[in-house]
Scaffold this active site. Structure first.
Site, mmCIF file in Angstrom:
data_model
loop_
_atom_site.group_PDB
_atom_site.id
_atom_site.type_symbol
_atom_site.label_atom_id
_atom_site.label_comp_id
_atom_site.label_asym_id
_atom_site.label_seq_id
_atom_site.Cartn_x
_atom_site.Cartn_y
_atom_site.Cartn_z
ATOM 1 N N ASP A 113 0.868 -1.174 0.000
ATOM 2 C CA ASP A 113 0.000 0.000 0.000
ATOM 3 C C ASP A 113 0.908 1.228 0.000
ATOM 4 O O ASP A 113 1.388 1.652 -1.052
ATOM 5 C CB ASP A 113 -0.884 -0.099 1.248
ATOM 6 C CG ASP A 113 -1.993 0.924 1.305
ATOM 7 O OD1 ASP A 113 -2.503 1.299 0.261
ATOM 8 O OD2 ASP A 113 -2.354 1.339 2.427
ATOM 9 N N PHE A 162 -10.285 -0.238 -0.429
ATOM 10 C CA PHE A 162 -9.923 -1.119 0.685
ATOM 11 C C PHE A 162 -10.461 -2.517 0.413
ATOM 12 O O PHE A 162 -11.648 -2.706 0.169
ATOM 13 C CB PHE A 162 -10.470 -0.589 2.007
ATOM 14 C CG PHE A 162 -9.799 -1.233 3.182
ATOM 15 C CD1 PHE A 162 -8.575 -0.753 3.645
ATOM 16 C CD2 PHE A 162 -10.355 -2.345 3.793
ATOM 17 C CE1 PHE A 162 -7.926 -1.363 4.703
ATOM 18 C CE2 PHE A 162 -9.714 -2.960 4.861
ATOM 19 C CZ PHE A 162 -8.496 -2.466 5.313
HETATM 20 P P1 IMP Z 1 1.956 -0.430 3.800
HETATM 21 O O1 IMP Z 1 3.045 -0.392 4.817
HETATM 22 O O2 IMP Z 1 1.152 0.851 3.778
HETATM 23 O O3 IMP Z 1 2.425 -0.812 2.421
HETATM 24 O O4 IMP Z 1 0.893 -1.429 4.337
HETATM 25 C C1 IMP Z 1 0.897 -2.736 4.110
HETATM 26 C C2 IMP Z 1 -0.048 -3.417 5.065
HETATM 27 O O5 IMP Z 1 -1.235 -2.675 5.294
HETATM 28 C C3 IMP Z 1 -0.504 -4.708 4.461
HETATM 29 O O6 IMP Z 1 0.372 -5.749 4.804
HETATM 30 C C4 IMP Z 1 -1.884 -4.879 5.045
HETATM 31 O O7 IMP Z 1 -1.788 -5.548 6.271
HETATM 32 C C5 IMP Z 1 -2.380 -3.485 5.277
HETATM 33 N N1 IMP Z 1 -3.286 -3.034 4.189
HETATM 34 C C6 IMP Z 1 -3.052 -2.101 3.250
HETATM 35 N N2 IMP Z 1 -4.082 -1.955 2.411
HETATM 36 C C7 IMP Z 1 -5.017 -2.831 2.812
HETATM 37 C C8 IMP Z 1 -6.335 -3.183 2.314
HETATM 38 O O8 IMP Z 1 -6.852 -2.669 1.318
HETATM 39 N N3 IMP Z 1 -6.970 -4.147 3.012
HETATM 40 C C9 IMP Z 1 -6.450 -4.779 4.104
HETATM 41 N N4 IMP Z 1 -5.223 -4.491 4.585
HETATM 42 C C10 IMP Z 1 -4.514 -3.529 3.948
#
Ligand code: IMP
Ligand code: MG
Length: 184
Positions: A113, A162
């Site tokens: 994300d 999401f």
């Molecule tokens: P990042 O550090 O922002 O890249 O976040 C990654 C983590 O956020 C993932 O491993 C997920 O656990 C959570 N995450 C990000 N987007 C979503 C989503 O759309 N649904 C559920 N979990 C998410």
């Protein structure tokens, strides 16, 4: 003792819309497994490091799509709390209990994300001197990226919505859906 709040219905059409079917997921994971076998030829096992908890189903399917011997490890990190957006800080809640020095390693994530979690994890694991370090993620939301991170294997790029299911949760619910669904 008070009763826990009831979980939402798993197939409520008012809140869940299927984005990626179970069939498409399985087909794509077979392709990624083949690609990994072509890319990582060598001896010794591949270490698959699943990031808890969201990666657990992807991990199980990806491990079986790879022909080369794989060892299964998990790490726990937190960056999100219980909400829908990152708090921006990463904490290691469960570290590896094996050495990955000299090994071919693939970090297995559910979704990239902001890129904060993987940027942090990649630099952490690099200090442990694996022979190679790659990233496999089932889902990628490129529009949301705050930190650029090089991802080697991506199942599906998805729009900025999401999603839940196939391991991914919202406040711990929906992980056991077979499909990836948009939570509306
Ligand atoms: P990042 O550090 O922002 O890249 O976040 C990654 C983590 O956020 C993932 O491993 C997920 O656990 C959570 N995450 C990000 N987007 C979503 C989503 O759309 N649904 C559920 N979990 C998410
Ligand atoms: Mg996660």
């Amino acid at each position: 003792m008070s009763n826990p709040a009831p979980a939402p219905a798993l197939r409520d059409p008012a809140t869940l819309r299927v984005l990626i079917s179970a069939d498409r997921i399985h087909q794509r994971i077979a392709e990624i497994g083949q690609q990994i076998d072509e890319d990582l030829v060598g001896d010794g096992p591949i270490y698959l490091i699943g990031i808890l908890k969201g990666s657990f189903i992807f991990m199980a399917d990806l491990a079986r799509a790879i022909r080369r011997s794989a060892r299964i490890e998990f790490m726990g990190v937190s960056s999100y709390g219980r909400g829908k957006s990152s708090s921006g800080e990463v904490r290691v809640l469960k570290d590896l209990d094996v050495s990955i020095a000299g090994a071919d390693v693939i970090i297995v994530e559910d979704i990239v994300d902001s890129g904060i979690t993987l940027t942090y994890l990649k630099s952490l694991l690099e200090t442990r001197q694996p022979r190679s370090l790659r990233i496999a993620t089932l889902l990628d939301k490129p529009e949301r990226r705050l930190r650029p991170v090089e991802v080697d294997y991506v199942g599906f790029q998805i729009p900025d919505e999401f999603v839940v299911g196939y391991g991914l949760d919202f406040a711990e619910d929906y992980r056991n859906l077979k499909e990836v669904c948009v939570l509306e």
